[in-house]
Design an enzyme around this catalytic site. Structure first.
Site, PDB file in Angstrom:
ATOM      1  CB  SER A  57       4.273   0.193   0.791  1.00  0.00           C
ATOM      2  OG  SER A  57       4.971  -0.957   1.202  1.00  0.00           O
ATOM      3  N   GLY A  58       4.207  -2.131  -1.656  1.00  0.00           N
ATOM      4  CA  GLY A  58       4.007  -3.567  -1.863  1.00  0.00           C
ATOM      5  C   GLY A  58       4.231  -4.342  -0.579  1.00  0.00           C
ATOM      6  CG  ASP A  96       6.065  -1.467  -4.513  1.00  0.00           C
ATOM      7  OD1 ASP A  96       6.566  -1.818  -5.597  1.00  0.00           O
ATOM      8  OD2 ASP A  96       6.488  -1.844  -3.396  1.00  0.00           O
ATOM      9  CG  ASP A  98       5.838  -5.834  -6.185  1.00  0.00           C
ATOM     10  OD1 ASP A  98       6.390  -5.028  -5.403  1.00  0.00           O
ATOM     11  OD2 ASP A  98       4.905  -6.566  -5.847  1.00  0.00           O
ATOM     12  CD  GLU A 125      11.014  -4.138  -6.940  1.00  0.00           C
ATOM     13  OE1 GLU A 125      10.223  -3.340  -6.391  1.00  0.00           O
ATOM     14  OE2 GLU A 125      11.574  -5.072  -6.339  1.00  0.00           O
ATOM     15  CG  ASN A 133      11.432  -5.949   1.092  1.00  0.00           C
ATOM     16  OD1 ASN A 133      12.433  -5.539   1.675  1.00  0.00           O
ATOM     17  ND2 ASN A 133      10.363  -5.198   0.887  1.00  0.00           N
ATOM     18  CB  SER A 134      15.076  -3.841  -1.801  1.00  0.00           C
ATOM     19  OG  SER A 134      14.339  -3.693  -2.974  1.00  0.00           O
TER      20      SER A 134
HETATM   21  C1  SPV Z   1       7.811  -1.183  -0.506  1.00  0.00           C
HETATM   22  O1  SPV Z   1       7.431  -0.365   0.315  1.00  0.00           O
HETATM   23  O2  SPV Z   1       7.193  -2.229  -0.764  1.00  0.00           O
HETATM   24  C2  SPV Z   1       9.045  -0.955  -1.234  1.00  0.00           C
HETATM   25  C3  SPV Z   1      10.059  -0.161  -0.602  1.00  0.00           C
HETATM   26  O3  SPV Z   1       9.216  -1.508  -2.290  1.00  0.00           O
HETATM   27  S1  SPV Z   1      11.103  -1.208   0.180  1.00  0.00           S
HETATM   28  O4  SPV Z   1      10.364  -2.082   1.025  1.00  0.00           O
HETATM   29  O5  SPV Z   1      11.979  -0.307   0.884  1.00  0.00           O
HETATM   30  O6  SPV Z   1      11.830  -1.962  -0.829  1.00  0.00           O
HETATM   31 MG    MG Z   2       7.969  -3.004  -2.661  1.00  0.00          MG
END
Ligand code: SPV
Ligand code: MG
Length: 552
Positions: A57-58, A96, A98, A125, A133-134
């Protein structure tokens, strides 16, 4: 493909490539699950508990580095973390990526580096660099579809393994652009070559995700991240044919809570008693790190040099030092903040000699510091060094060094001694006369040898000891024994036998180590001489002590 050639210590080798494992997870008709990790340890734990894949995960990798999920960690810094994760596990990692760390060109280089590091797949993405971050803010700007498709194509064109996967993450629902835009984008990315679509949502219900999945059908695998709609029963994902579910950040969040709790409790209680029972035990820590494998490899690869022991003779008072040795033996006199003997032990430790026996006598209680085995010569007042050595007979086994306890020397001298192959080897100062001019010494263990020290570095013919005697006329002497000798297993056996013979004939009590060596020489032994020229000193009187304090 950069599948590890060497079996890495931490990861069980799998016969199936990680890229292939991931492609199978992604394309299997069953819904599969992968779990977040953010470093080597968490990746290992994810594998250990049974997950078939890992989400790098980023958000988690950034947070674990204490930076924001806004591309603050550079892509090479992320790559470093990924390398540890890939090395530590045999399961595939979906990274991830990005927004791909720049344009198509940056992304294709990133893909190449991921492949080289045995990463199975990457997800990018359709947002702008630097990403956000989303789950932060509203109306995040999206990338142009064409531009993003170019990025996917560039990545696919340069991947080093046919099974490497690129997942295209559609952020249209996050940005509030609606289902139709999400489908339009997914279609374009699928056309561009994406191996799967990650459809992301920040709603607390899965409605829009489920709607997307139904509409998308089985055009290509679908991946979801149910962080916000966590209450949705997993069967609902199965019913709509979701291929891969990512549990995206829960190891990081678990770790934050656990670390806070334990830190706070230790801060408040100022003791470890309250937490010891609920933290992972150290055995587990070493097991996770794979220490067993290292121990086994050491047995296979490390040169099996027999461990050398040392016996230090430190029983005498050192009368010439008068008042200074009233409450301690001379070997415990301070030399620049440390007792002389402790310095000597440090020299041995530095050369890898850790099993050290000290024979103490005068004020034996004062001979007290860690890392030594102490044995006592209770008769130190009436006996000599040979009798002290006899007190350490148990240690005189295998490879061992016998040393006076009052000497200091440069460390290379021990290395010279280690290099000699002889049952008995003694260190002799070939420049002893200069030494004697500098210091009005009372006694010196003068030696005669089969050849004098020449100083010619081409001359490496072996030289043997023929006699050692402090009363020897200086004109007969080739040098001075510095009080240091090495015995191999055979040499130690001979010395033990001679000590027993001396005990039997009553000569042991008064004998010196030179007496012992002379007896062995008379019986045909030829101790090998290691010539040095200075770089050592011994401490007999206040003058010597002053020199020792200046010895660097
Ligand atoms: C991450 O885990 O870094 C993601 C997922 O990209 S989220 O944080 O849900 O966007
Ligand atoms: Mg991410």
């Amino acid at each position: 493909m950069a599948q590890s050639v060497v079996k890495l210590p931490n990861a069980e080798a799998s016969p199936v490539k990680k890229t292939t494992q991931f492609r199978e997870l992604l394309t299997s008709p069953e819904t599969s699950f992968i779990m977040e990790a953010h470093n080597g340890l968490s990746a290992k734990i994810v594998e250990e508990v049974g997950f078939k894949g890992i989400w790098a995960s980023g958000l988690s990798v950034s947070t674990a580095l204490a930076v924001r999920d806004s591309n603050e960690a550079s892509w090479t810094q992320v790559l470093e973390v990924l390398e540890f994760m890939a090395d530590a596990t045999s399961k595939p990692i979906l990274v991830d990526g990005d927004t791909g760390h720049g344009n198509f060109n940056n992304f294709r280089r990133f893909v190449e580096k991921l492949c080289q590091r045995d990463i199975a797949a990457v997800c990018i993405e359709d947002k702008l660099f630097p990403k956000t971050n989303s789950f932060l803010g509203e109306n995040q700007p999206l990338a142009e579809i064409e531009e993003f498709c170019g990025k996917i194509k560039a990545g696919k064109d340069c991947q080093l393994d046919d099974d490497f996967c690129i997942i295209a993450r559609v952020e249209a629902l996050i940005a509030g652009w609606g289902l139709d835009e999400a489908l339009r984008r997914a279609e374009a990315y699928h056309e561009a070559g994406a191996d799967g679509i990650l459809i992301h949502s920040k709603q607390s219900t899965a409605d829009e995700i489920l709607a997307f999945a139904r509409e998308w059908g089985n055009r290509s695998p679908v991946v979801i991240v149910p962080t916000k709609y966590y209450a949705t029963p997993t069967d609902h994902f199965r019913e709509v044919g979701i291929n891969l579910v990512i549990w995206a950040n829960h190891n990081l969040r678990a770790a934050i809570g656990a670390m806070r709790d334990v830190s706070r409790q230790i801060l408040e209680e100022e003791t470890l008693t309250g937490i010891e029972g609920r933290v992972t035990n150290l055995g587990d820590v070493f097991e996770i790190a794979g220490n067993d494998e290292l121990a086994e490899a050491e047995g296979r690869y490390l040169a099996a040099r027999e461990e050398t022991k040392a016996v230090l003779l430190a029983a005498s008072r050192g009368r010439a030092l008068q008042d200074l040795t009233e409450d301690r033996p001379k070997c415990m006199l301070d030399v620049r903040g440390q007792p002389l003997l402790q310095r000597l032990v440090g020299s041995f430790n530095g050369a890898g000699v850790r099993d050290i026996t000290v024979v103490a006598g005068h004020k034996a209680d004062a001979v007290n510091f860690p890392g030594i085995n102490k044995v006592l010569n209770d008769d130190y007042e009436t006996t000599g060094e040979a009798a002290s050595l006899a007190c350490a007979l148990d240690a005189l086994k295998g490879d061992c060094i016998v040393s006076y306890g009052d000497i200091m020397f440069r460390s290379y001298i021990l290395n010279l001694l280690f290099d000699v192959e002889s049952d008995i080897a003694v260190v002799v100062d070939g420049a002893w006369q200069k030494h004697r001019q500098d210091t009005p010494k009372h006694t010196a263990d003068l030696v005669s040898c089969t050849a004098a020290y020449t100083g010619d570095y081409l001359d490496d013919s072996p030289v043997d000891l023929t006699r050692i005697d402090s009363a020897m006329p200086e004109s007969d002497a080739h040098g001075e024994w510095m009080g240091l000798m090495r015995l191999n297993a055979e040499g130690a056996k001979k010395v033990r036998a001679e000590i027993e013979a001396m005990e039997a004939d009553g000569s042991l009590a008064k004998a010196s180590v030179p007496d012992l060596l002379n007896r062995l020489i008379e019986k045909g032994e030829r101790p090998r001489v290691v010539y040095i020229t200075g770089h050592w000193l011994d401490v007999n009187d206040a003058f010597d002590l002053a020199r020792a304090r200046n010895f660097r």
